[in-house]
Design a protein around this motif. Structure first.
Motif, mmCIF file in Angstrom:
data_model
loop_
_atom_site.group_PDB
_atom_site.id
_atom_site.type_symbol
_atom_site.label_atom_id
_atom_site.label_comp_id
_atom_site.label_asym_id
_atom_site.label_seq_id
_atom_site.Cartn_x
_atom_site.Cartn_y
_atom_site.Cartn_z
ATOM 1 N N TYR A 77 -53.116 37.473 -30.505
ATOM 2 C CA TYR A 77 -53.688 38.657 -31.151
ATOM 3 C C TYR A 77 -53.759 39.838 -30.178
ATOM 4 O O TYR A 77 -53.362 40.966 -30.521
ATOM 5 C CB TYR A 77 -55.080 38.326 -31.688
ATOM 6 C CG TYR A 77 -55.844 39.538 -32.164
ATOM 7 C CD1 TYR A 77 -55.588 40.108 -33.402
ATOM 8 C CD2 TYR A 77 -56.808 40.137 -31.349
ATOM 9 C CE1 TYR A 77 -56.272 41.237 -33.825
ATOM 10 C CE2 TYR A 77 -57.493 41.262 -31.763
ATOM 11 C CZ TYR A 77 -57.228 41.812 -33.006
ATOM 12 O OH TYR A 77 -57.905 42.927 -33.415
ATOM 13 N N LEU A 78 -54.256 39.608 -28.970
ATOM 14 C CA LEU A 78 -54.368 40.696 -27.995
ATOM 15 C C LEU A 78 -52.996 41.218 -27.597
ATOM 16 O O LEU A 78 -52.814 42.427 -27.374
ATOM 17 C CB LEU A 78 -55.140 40.215 -26.768
ATOM 18 C CG LEU A 78 -56.616 39.851 -27.011
ATOM 19 C CD1 LEU A 78 -57.255 39.336 -25.725
ATOM 20 C CD2 LEU A 78 -57.382 41.055 -27.538
ATOM 21 N N GLN A 79 -52.015 40.323 -27.523
ATOM 22 C CA GLN A 79 -50.654 40.760 -27.234
ATOM 23 C C GLN A 79 -50.150 41.686 -28.340
ATOM 24 O O GLN A 79 -49.499 42.705 -28.069
ATOM 25 C CB GLN A 79 -49.743 39.547 -27.089
ATOM 26 C CG GLN A 79 -48.285 39.894 -26.778
ATOM 27 C CD GLN A 79 -47.386 38.671 -26.750
ATOM 28 O OE1 GLN A 79 -47.845 37.559 -26.988
ATOM 29 N NE2 GLN A 79 -46.115 38.871 -26.477
ATOM 30 N N MET A 80 -50.435 41.325 -29.595
ATOM 31 C CA MET A 80 -50.033 42.179 -30.720
ATOM 32 C C MET A 80 -50.685 43.552 -30.622
ATOM 33 O O MET A 80 -50.018 44.585 -30.799
ATOM 34 C CB MET A 80 -50.423 41.508 -32.039
ATOM 35 C CG MET A 80 -50.140 42.355 -33.274
ATOM 36 S SD MET A 80 -50.910 41.736 -34.786
ATOM 37 C CE MET A 80 -52.646 42.099 -34.456
ATOM 38 N N ARG A 81 -51.958 43.593 -30.324
ATOM 39 C CA ARG A 81 -52.678 44.858 -30.271
ATOM 40 C C ARG A 81 -52.152 45.739 -29.135
ATOM 41 O O ARG A 81 -51.939 46.954 -29.312
ATOM 42 C CB ARG A 81 -54.164 44.596 -30.091
ATOM 43 C CG ARG A 81 -54.823 43.987 -31.307
ATOM 44 C CD ARG A 81 -55.056 45.040 -32.376
ATOM 45 N NE ARG A 81 -56.180 45.891 -32.010
ATOM 46 C CZ ARG A 81 -56.360 47.140 -32.422
ATOM 47 N NH1 ARG A 81 -55.447 47.698 -33.202
ATOM 48 N NH2 ARG A 81 -57.422 47.848 -32.050
#
Length: 981
Positions: free
Chosen positions: A272-276
């Protein structure tokens, strides 16, 4: 004179005195059997039982009566000097199905029926731990599709009998008749109050344990006698009655648990943090505490599976039902009562509590000519059930979002950086619903074959519900401009119905004629009062509306619906081989204007049992064969009350402190009944002494004179006016049903039942559709569930955004020029397979249900990939640099061109996916504990399972409800114990 012996004189033997013997024949559930042949063994004379199962025959005190009927075991009964004989007949070892079917105003044997009627008995209903009578219909009946809307207790069910007939979403409900009394088909709760509650079904106010049988009437022959109310099929519910004999008690105990069967695969914290971060990089933007608290404020090492946190609880169910029944030859009774409690999977102690009671009294005179029945069923439930509002946070919350509670146990608002999902649990919802159904029926036979009867029924369904939104449920930064609010709804629907009826049955040689005529007078009054209150000074005062500073009345109404009809039926049987059934009805409804209030409906059904012909002899391979068909019309007046009148409504804001009225509906008395023309042809076959029964049927239903809004120019002040449009909706389909007795020995039985329905729905015609309000909703020649939109072509390898087919070639995506027909969401075919095994006292039954359908992808629920919202795992297959071939466009952190293209994607064919499924709907394992006969008690224990296994390619929570807008159906396990003594 010699004496001679006198010649003997011949005398006739002295015959025993004859007398009239009266009686009644019922099945094993106490339901009357009509058409039973009663023969006096010594004279070979006899009679036939009446509609209520009663009979009168002349015989000697020492005679023997022989009772016979196709599908039942023959029974021999010595008179033994009795004047009254009451007896029960059992089903023959045959696959003719349920012997007697309830068609509403009359009963008919399975063998002789001309119409399409499906039946479910209490034995099937009690094998499922359900609280709604519609639940056990799933997967068991051809042509009947039942969909459960939510896995929360008290939720709604959607039923469609042979498809969707009306363009109006609320015009497709069947007619419900419970013990002869019409029952509402729509919820009495109000969405303006219950936004935090579950959309409920009125049938939740019927106790399934009190039901003896349910019949579904489908074709014109079966439904036309209900006239305007039978267009969408009829659901008949008959409650249990008492039996003759000693006083018997039944105790039924259940306890069970339920959980969500399947979670969606979502991103973990690292993904998720990579996506953001990638989304911000794509947009050349900088994360800040205002636009990205998940990246700058929240703990980046924290991970919470919000599906488990918010929806991972265990629901509990407890059910206790008690009954007592008994009686003698003249009077029988059944008295029952119970309590049911269900909780939810949500992280709070929400639930539904229900109490129920029922009474049935039956009395017949000594001579059998007079009969009276009184029934009463009552259910009261209390609910504080919140809806599935936690579903969206469970799917969309960032996996590193803060803890819901702080160290003091208070809601954690994390310095106003998020909306705490558990704040929804601070909202309060209370409802109290009561339902009473009573019916009194009397019948008298002044002459043989002639019966006069009258039924008077009453139903009252009331609800009081309140919803409270305290400041505790509102984000602190919003409280200054968001007042506390509360909504309250008080509603009631009362229905009276009176139906006098006359029936005459006669036989002449090979001909048997049954005629019937009657009338219906019905009055339904509905009341609703909905009010909103704001301006409370404290959360503690919100239940007292006097503490509010502002009150707004949403609705204060009382409506009245009057309905009257006359109806008739003539049924002719010739030599038990040819059957003709003619029904007609003239209806009057207060929902139409003067001159349009009455409509005529009728049907003709015919059947031919061709295996009775000599050419077939006494074949053992083909043991039964019947051709049947029907044609007729039914109607529909489901449009609400007073639709033809001018309507003026109070304005919400006064002018110069004077309240006014504004026109809200135009006068049009010229529209009338919506008409449904039904055609059916079917073939019923039995093989090997009816050990294998096959039924195949084709139907065509056409619904015309659609009651929808006629478009008007906006300059009139109205967009539509209620009218009949010459639009026609057609439903066609094939229905197949196969039942087999695979193994049948003294110790082991194995039976199988299968059904398959292949349906097709389409809009045949709709003049001037392109200029109507439905221009973007319907397409002529396509199903009513047609989906139109943009044709998705993929992700552009250079720009990294979604692309769609440019139909008109102008280089732009435009509406409506680039809109195409994409598919439809109707069910192509559905069915079920049920197997039943019995080995001594051990029983096993399981039902597999399946459906072939398209559905909406769960991705429809989520924000554009890259936003502050979790995503399905599939978004990892995204575009990252020019030349990439991917299924997901580049991530975006805010509303830009890529994000807006995502919303174009949602109205394309991309979200249309295969939602077909195969589900192990029900498993029941039971054991009858063997006890000594002196114990005089029967003990049965069982284990039941619901929704145990689902096979599907669908990626969402539940293929039965495609999308992710409702809590899915739950996997349930139930333990039960039955005591009979």
């Amino acid at each position: 004179m010699p004496l001679t012996a006198a010649e003997p004189t011949a005398h006739k033997p002295i015959e025993p005195p004859q007398s009239m013997v009266h009686g009644k024949v019922t099945d094993t559930e106490g339901q009357p059997l009509a058409g039973v042949n009663i023969t006096v063994e010594s004279s070979n004379q006899g009679t036939i039982s009446e509609l209520d199962g009663s009979f009168t025959v002349q015989a000697a005190p020492d005679d023997v009566l022989l009772f016979t009927m196709v599908g039942l075991k023959p029974l021999t009964m010595p008179i033994a000097g009795r004047d009254v004989i009451i007896l029960q007949m059992e089903e023959e070892v045959t696959q003719l199905g349920e012997v007697v079917l309830n068609a509403g105003y009359y009963t008919v044997s399975e063998r002789e029926r001309t119409g399409s009627i499906e039946k479910l008995t209490s034995a099937d209903i009690e094998k499922q731990p359900i609280s709604n009578p519609l639940a056990p219909l799933q997967g068991r009946m051809p042509g009947v599709y039942v969909q459960q809307s939510t896995g929360l207790p008290g939720g709604d069910f959607k039923i469609r009998i042979r498809g969707t007939n009306s363009l109006r979403p609320n015009g497709n409900e069947p007619l419900y008749i419970i013990d002869g009394v019409p029952f509402p088909s729509t919820a009495i709760t109000d969405s303006r109050v219950g936004s935090a509650s579950v959309t409920s079904s009125p049938l939740n106010n019927i106790n399934p344990m009190d039901i003896a049988s349910m019949e579904i009437l489908k074709d014109a022959d079966a439904t036309a006698i209900y006239g305007s109310r039978g267009a969408n099929g009829v659901v008949l519910i008959t409650t249990k009655k008492g039996n003759t004999g000693k006083l018997k008690f039944n105790v039924h105990l259940q306890t069970g648990t339920a959980r969500i069967a399947h979670n969606m695969d979502l991103l973990n914290t690292e993904q998720y943090l990579q996506m953001r971060e990638e989304a911000f990089a794509n947009d050349n933007a900088v994360p800040t505490p205002a636009n990205a608290p998940d990246l700058t404020v929240w703990d980046r090492d924290r991970h919470t599976d919000w599906q488990d946190e918010l929806l991972g609880g265990t629901a509990h169910m407890n059910n206790v039902q008690l009954s007592a029944s008994g009686g003698n030859a003249q009077t029988t009774f059944r008295l029952a009562g119970g309590f049911r409690n269900e909780t939810t999977i949500l992280p709070a102690s929400f639930g539904v509590k229900k109490i129920n009671g029922s009474l049935n009294l039956n009395h017949r005179s000594l001579d059998g000519r007079f009969n009276a029945t009184v029934t009463a069923n009552f259910v009261h439930d209390q609910s504080d059930m919140l809806s599935g509002l936690l579903l969206f946070p469970a799917l969309k919350l960032a996996p590193n979002a803060p803890e819901p509670y702080d160290e003091n146990g208070d809601l954690n608002w994390a310095d106003n950086t998020w909306s705490n999902p558990l704040a929804e649990l601070e909202k309060k919802y209370k409802s109290s619903t009561a339902n009473l159904i009573t019916n009194a029926h009397i019948a008298y036979r002044p002459l043989p074959g002639l019966e006069l009867s009258s039924a008077l029924g009453y139903n009252t369904l009331s609800a009081r519900e309140s919803q409270y939104t305290p400041h505790a449920s509102i984000r602190p930064s919003y409280r200054a401009f968001t007042p506390r609010s509360a909504n309250r709804n008080t509603s009631a629907v009362d229905t009276w119905i009176w139906e006098p009826q006359i029936t005459y049955e006669t036989a002449l040689g090979k001909f048997r004629l049954t005629t019937m005529a009657g009338a219906t007078l019905q009055k339904t009054t509905a009341q609703r009062y909905v009010v909103n209150a704001k301006g409370f000074n404290s959360d503690a005062l919100m239940e007292n509306f006097q503490a509010a500073t502002t009150l707004q009345i949403y609705e204060d109404s009382e409506t009245e619906y009057k309905y009257q009809a006359i109806f008739a039926r003539a049924n002719l049987s010739i030599d038990g081989t040819y059957f003709f059934n003619l029904t007609g009805r003239r209806d009057g409804s207060s929902r139409f204007g003067p001159g349009r209030q009455y409509g005529n409906f009728g049907a003709l059904g015919a059947a031919w049992i061709f295996t009775n012909e000599r050419i077939f002899g006494n074949g053992t391979v083909l043991s039964f064969g019947k051709l049947r068909g029907s044609y007729g019309t039914t109607g529909n007046d489901q449009i609400g009350n007073y639709q033809y009148l001018n309507l003026w409504s109070p304005v919400s804001q006064p002018y110069q402190n004077i309240s006014g009225l504004a026109p809200s509906r135009l006068y049009n008395p010229n529209f009338g009944w919506e008409t449904n023309t039904k055609l059916e042809a079917a073939l019923d076959l039995g093989f090997f002494n009816d050990r294998l029964m096959l039924s195949a049927g084709y139907f065509q239903n056409r619904s015309s004179d659609q009651l929808v809004g006629l478009p008007l120019p906006g300059t009139t002040g109205f967009t539509t006016v209620q009218s009949n449009l010459p639009a026609t909706v057609e439903n066609t389909g094939w229905e197949f049903q196969l039942t087999t007795k695979n193994v049948e020995t003294d110790n082991f039985q194995w039976n199988t039942s299968m059904n398959l329905s292949i349906l097709r729905n389409r809009l045949l015609e709709y003049p001037d559709l392109e200029n109507s309000p439905y221009a973007s909703t319907y397409v002529v020649g396509e199903p009513l569930s047609v989906q139109s939109g943009y044709r998705y072509t993929g992700v552009h390898p250079t720009t990294g955004v979604y692309e769609f087919e440019d139909v008109n070639g102008d280089g732009f995506l435009s509406f409506p020029d680039d809109v195409q027909v994409l598919g439809d969401l109707s069910v192509d075919f559905f069915g079920g397979v049920q197997n039943t095994f019995q080995w001594g006292g051990l029983g096993l039954e399981f039902l597999v249900q399946g459906a072939k359908q398209m559905g909406t992808s769960a991705a429809f629920t989520f924000d554009p990939p890259g936003f502050l919202s979790n995503q399905p795992i599939e978004v990892l297959d995204r575009w990252q640099e020019p030349g990439d071939v991917a299924n997901v466009q580049r991530y975006a952190s805010t509303y830009n061109a890529a994000a807006f293209t995502y919303y174009d994607l949602l109205v394309s064919d991309y979200p249309l996916v295969d939602a077909s499924f195969l589900r192990l709907r029900n498993v029941s394992l039971s054991y009858d504990i063997p006890l000594p006969s002196r114990a005089k008690i029967g003990v049965r224990c069982y284990l039941q399972g619901q929704n145990l296994v689902t096979i599907t390619n669908y990626k969402g929570l539940d293929p039965e409800n495609p999308g992710a807008n409702q809590i899915p159906n739950l996997k349930q396990y139930t333990l039960g114990l039955q005591l009979n003594f």
